[in-house]
Design an enzyme around this catalytic site. Structure first.
Site, PDB file in Angstrom:
ATOM      1  CG  ASP A   1      63.315  73.545  22.169  1.00 24.20           C
ATOM      2  OD1 ASP A   1      62.469  73.275  23.610  1.00 24.20           O
ATOM      3  OD2 ASP A   1      63.885  74.626  22.533  1.00 24.20           O
TER       4      ASP A   1
ATOM      5  CD  GLU B   1      59.218  74.661  24.499  1.00 24.79           C
ATOM      6  OE1 GLU B   1      59.302  75.440  25.794  1.00 24.79           O
ATOM      7  OE2 GLU B   1      59.836  74.921  23.417  1.00 24.79           O
TER       8      GLU B   1
END
Length: 645
Positions: free
Chosen positions: A327, A380
């Site tokens: 993330d 990401e």
């Protein structure tokens, strides 16, 4: 901070202190290369001098003193003092008689004399919120029987394999009608129902949000306090092992969201762990995210990098997880991410690149690859940072895949338009192909796109109810044909109306209503076509795998293209109409003479054994710049996938 001196590794493993941590352990931890450090730090059942009990170890180099507190000693900071291991910042203690299932914390006395009660950073189990204590647990002894899956994983090339991901938040996927833990499914309950659904639909992988322990539901698991602990919301660590094992036996891969970018300021967590910045950068211009109110890991400290890299391996090796989706990668790479002028610190070259985070990623991904686990690392990363999926030795970051955020943004902007205005925005759908091979991409329609007033996927679509569903079918078909692996968030495959809310279950009753049921069946058909035909995944990152037939039919908002496999013999032709205007005699150009058989369209779904069968023999008739062509009726918002040799 107390740092380990850079010395050569000890010639022999020498026991120090109580003997559970050796001189070599201490050395490797100081170098940032002790990839099994979770077997040393934390809480572990041991026998010492003939007595069974629990061994505790924690890294707290700034502490004046450290003790273990829990139910077993009345939470008295003085009841179980820990001893420091010289020059390592590690404290240890053995407490006889302490067994499994005990609540505990570390009582850390700061240099100023304050006592902080901290959860164990390496705890493998934690108390159900709002409790914040760690729990003694032994994760050894689970009987895995997914050997066939794990062996196949080691040999597979994920870049050339099918991957259709179902993104899931377990707490709101389904709920039970019971008061215990607010109706959450347990890991074991979810394993069976989720596997059945995923298998039936045709997904290949499940990506789980928020599995590492976190205190606040509204963070969705992206503000972690227990990096080594599967959240107790759904059960114990071994019950999570059961979940992974069961899905593997059903042929389903598991990806976890993983958050090495930042952590929350909760009092029991990592922030100012021993009274001073330890896991985070000390300078708030580097150590805090102003937008998120969180702390940033200090990637210059070997022990912090070791904590994170060992954690990645922990999930992959101990829990058999098949991949980690990392993330907020961009927030780690850029020193000025989310920061105004004057509130960030340039690197030694005066640039905004975080050189320490870059080195961390290269180290992390090299280790995951070097251990030959076959696991994927997915970034990401929302910017145009070059070489995210290139190997470190070629100057890249070493990830397996990168989320294609640019494609997602353009796709959604186009799909939200009234069909009349799409002809003026045709390039939004074609631009992604210009860079499709620059990285190994995953096309994502994730949870982030269906919250915070962005609308669910079905409610992004223009028009009245029937038009919305027809639009979404066309959009999903385009996504399935476009190069790149696929990811769709739960509820969007049957047209969930309301935005995602982590507090409530999906509206599963909708899947029984005609329009929703039809959309769900159509998306399932797309997934089964995707898995069946290597043309849709074998050459995702290769120009030989894709060919436009007509990328310029903006006036009619129709796209046509070909996907090819490695043999070049089992190809698929896609034709997609993004307007409510039917083309009763639509002619499409094709490169070769032959028979083109319709295998799926938006009116009839999947064609089986000649039912509604349509095939056309191409003729020598130039169209779309191709020497051959054929015609067939293309409905309003119509989609069609043809197979041909």
């Amino acid at each position: 901070m107390t740092r380990t001196k850079k010395t050569t590794a000890p010639a022999k493993t020498k026991e120090i202190g109580l003997g559970f941590i050796t001189e070599l352990d201490r050395y490797l931890f100081g170098q940032g290369t002790h990839y099994k450090i979770f077997e040393k730090l934390g809480a572990h059942p041991k026998t010492y001098k003939g007595k069974a009990g629990m061994y505790f170890a924690v890294w707290a180099p700034h502490a004046k003193a450290v003790g273990v507190v829990g139910d077993f000693n009345g939470w008295d900071p003085d009841a179980a003092p820990m001893s420091p291991l010289a020059d390592s910042g590690i404290y240890e203690a053995f407490i006889p008689g302490v067994g499994l299932g005990e609540l505990y914390k570390f009582a850390i006395t700061t240099q100023e004399g304050m006592i902080l009660f901290k959860a164990d950073p390496y705890a493998v189990h934690a108390e159900f919120r709002p409790g914040t204590a760690s729990i003694t647990e032994d994760i050894n002894g689970f009987k895995w029987d997914d050997a066939a899956w794990m062996e196949t994983r080691k040999k597979a090339d994920p870049v050339k394999s099918p991957m259709a991901i179902y993104e899931v938040h377990l707490g709101s996927w389904r709920k039970k009608d019971r008061p215990q833990k607010e109706g959450y499914y347990t890991y074991m309950e979810a394993a069976h129902e989720l596997a059945d659904y995923v298998k039936k639909m045709g997904y290949t992988h499940v990506e789980l949000m928020g599995i590492a322990e976190h205190p606040y539901d509204g963070s969705w698991g992206y503000q972690v306090t227990g990096y080594y602990a599967p959240t107790s919301r759904y059960g114990t660590p071994k019950e999570f092992m059961y979940f992974v094992n069961y899905l593997h036996k059903k042929g389903i891969g598991i990806i976890l969201d993983w958050v090495p970018a930042h952590f929350p300021k909760d009092a029991h967590g990592l922030a100012d762990f021993d009274g001073q910045p330890l896991y985070e950068y000390a300078d708030p211009r580097k150590g805090e995210h102003p937008d998120w109110g969180t702390k940033v890991f200090d990637y210059s400290k070997n022990e912090v990098k070791n904590f994170l890299i060992a954690n990645a391996l922990y999930w992959v090796e101990n829990f058999h997880v098949d991949g980690l989706r990392v993330d907020a990668v961009a927030s780690m790479l850029y020193l000025d991410y989310g920061r105004s002028d004057g509130n960030w610190v340039p690197n030694k070259y005066g640039e905004n690149k975080n050189l320490e985070a870059i080195e961390f990623f290269r180290h992390l991904n090299s280790v995951l690859t070097g251990h030959l686990t076959g696991a994927m690392m997915i970034a990401e990363e929302s910017t145009a940072w070059p070489g995210v999926t290139k190997p470190p030795e070629e100057g890249g970051l070493g990830f397996t895949f990168k989320w294609n955020m640019g494609w997602m943004h353009d796709f959604l902007e186009y799909m939200k338009l009234d069909p009349y205005f799409r002809k003026f925005n045709h390039n939004k759908m074609t631009f992604g192909i210009t860079y499709a091979t620059s990285e190994n991409y995953i096309l994502t329609l994730s949870h982030d796109e269906v919250v915070h007033l962005k609308c669910s996927m079905i409610n992004k679509m223009p028009g009245l109810n029937g038009d919305k569903f027809a639009n979404l079918k066309a959009g999903y078909t385009f996504m399935m044909g476009h190069p790149g692996k696929k990811l769709l968030f739960m509820g969007q495959d049957f047209g969930q109306y309301h935005e995602w809310d982590e507090k409530v279950s999906l509206d599963w009753y909708l899947a029984d209503e005609p329009l929703h049921k039809d959309l769900q069946k159509y998306y399932s058909n797309l997934l089964h076509v995707y898995q069946k035909y290597p043309a849709l995944w074998q050459l995702d990152s290769d120009w030989n795998g894709f060919q436009w037939i007509n990328a310029n039919d903006g006036d009619r908002s129709i796209f046509s293209f070909i996907r090819r496999d490695e043999t070049g013999k089992k190809n698929l032709l896609f034709v997609i109409n993004f307007t409510p205007v039917a083309r009763d005699d639509y002619r499409v150009g094709v490169p070769k003479s032959g028979t083109y058989s319709l295998i799926l369209d938006s009116e009839h779904g999947l064609y089986k054994r000649g039912e509604h069968a349509f095939s056309a023999r191409s003729k020598k008739s130039e169209c779309d710049g191709q020497p051959y062509s054929f015609a067939y009726p293309l409905p309003a918002y119509g989609t069609a996938i043809f197979k041909f040799n």
